[in-house]
Write an enzyme that holds these catalytic residues in place. Sequence first.
Site, PDB file in Angstrom:
ATOM      1  N   ILE A  12      73.630 -53.781 -14.104  1.00 31.03           N
ATOM      2  CA  ILE A  12      73.801 -53.039 -15.354  1.00 31.03           C
ATOM      3  C   ILE A  12      73.396 -51.608 -15.009  1.00 31.03           C
ATOM      4  CG2 ILE A  12      71.510 -53.840 -16.185  1.00 31.03           C
ATOM      5  CD1 ILE A  12      72.589 -53.458 -19.055  1.00 31.03           C
ATOM      6  N   SER A  13      74.275 -50.663 -15.299  1.00 36.19           N
ATOM      7  CA  SER A  13      74.034 -49.275 -14.880  1.00 36.19           C
ATOM      8  C   SER A  13      72.881 -48.654 -15.663  1.00 36.19           C
ATOM      9  CB  SER A  13      75.308 -48.453 -15.086  1.00 36.19           C
ATOM     10  OG  SER A  13      76.397 -49.073 -14.438  1.00 36.19           O
ATOM     11  N   CYS A  14      72.357 -47.523 -15.148  1.00 38.92           N
ATOM     12  CA  CYS A  14      71.285 -46.785 -15.842  1.00 38.92           C
ATOM     13  C   CYS A  14      71.769 -46.347 -17.220  1.00 38.92           C
ATOM     14  CB  CYS A  14      70.974 -45.483 -15.121  1.00 38.92           C
ATOM     15  SG  CYS A  14      70.500 -45.629 -13.441  1.00 38.92           S
TER      16      CYS A  14
END
Length: 237
Positions: A77-79
């Site tokens: 899950i990206s920043c």
Amino acid sequence: MQGWIVPPPKKPTKTKEQLRREREKKVRSLIKHGYLRSERIKNAMLKVPREDFMPRCYKDYAYLEVPFPLPGEQATISCPHSYPLFYEPLGLDEGHRFLEVGLGSGYGTALAYEIVGKDGLVVSIEIDPLTFDYAKKNLEVAGYHDVVLVKGDGGLGYPKFSPYDRICITAACTEIPPPLLAQLKVQGRLIAPSAEHGVQNLVLYEKRETSFTREVLCEVLYVSLRGKYGQCENPAF
Ligand SMILES: C[S@@+](CC[C@H](N)C(=O)[O-])C[C@H]1O[C@@H](n2cnc3c(N)ncnc32)[C@H](O)[C@@H]1O
């Protein structure tokens, strides 16, 4: 560009209220630092709880600027800042027909659904079956039943609902898969991390009648695209 340190997994202890306050603080900070500008993207980020898309052992860290590992081979899950970083230059907006390549946790899909609204359409493709099942469950539990989820190679796009107003590739590619360029509307935009000469740049494309404009936005670090148009072996981290 540096990698990230993922904090140790732990049992979640924060309440929904604590996480809601952290979410509001994160949104204020993204506005202050110039990542977040549009009302619709801001409202989506305030509405969708990132913690609902994180593995249980990382929920307390939902608003840290860290990409967390997900079930599957190379999924993250990206920043938090990555979402406005992609969606603002894309100009993602109400009514758009949007294709996401790399469903991951489903968080970006939920945000996109809130942004495009009921008159738009969100299609998201994930190549990893474990990651796909994880995201599908997250989206179902969160009540996002009205998005099209596809298990398969996103490099091939999804012609059934093309042409798309906006396309977002959330994994790094060495070339933009030609089927995705073909499935973009004229005046449509596509954004992707592009791997070249050992670095990755976030690149924005806009389709003209017979050509594309290309603008390099900033340096980024993403997992590599897999599938027909993927890089052979080079996980970004
Ligand atoms: C950075 S993660 C996506 C993050 C996601 N947007 C989120 O909000 O959690 C990149 C994802 O792209 C997926 N992926 C890589 N190559 C793909 C391909 N050819 N087609 C579809 N998904 C792909 C990976 O399995 C991974 O889940």
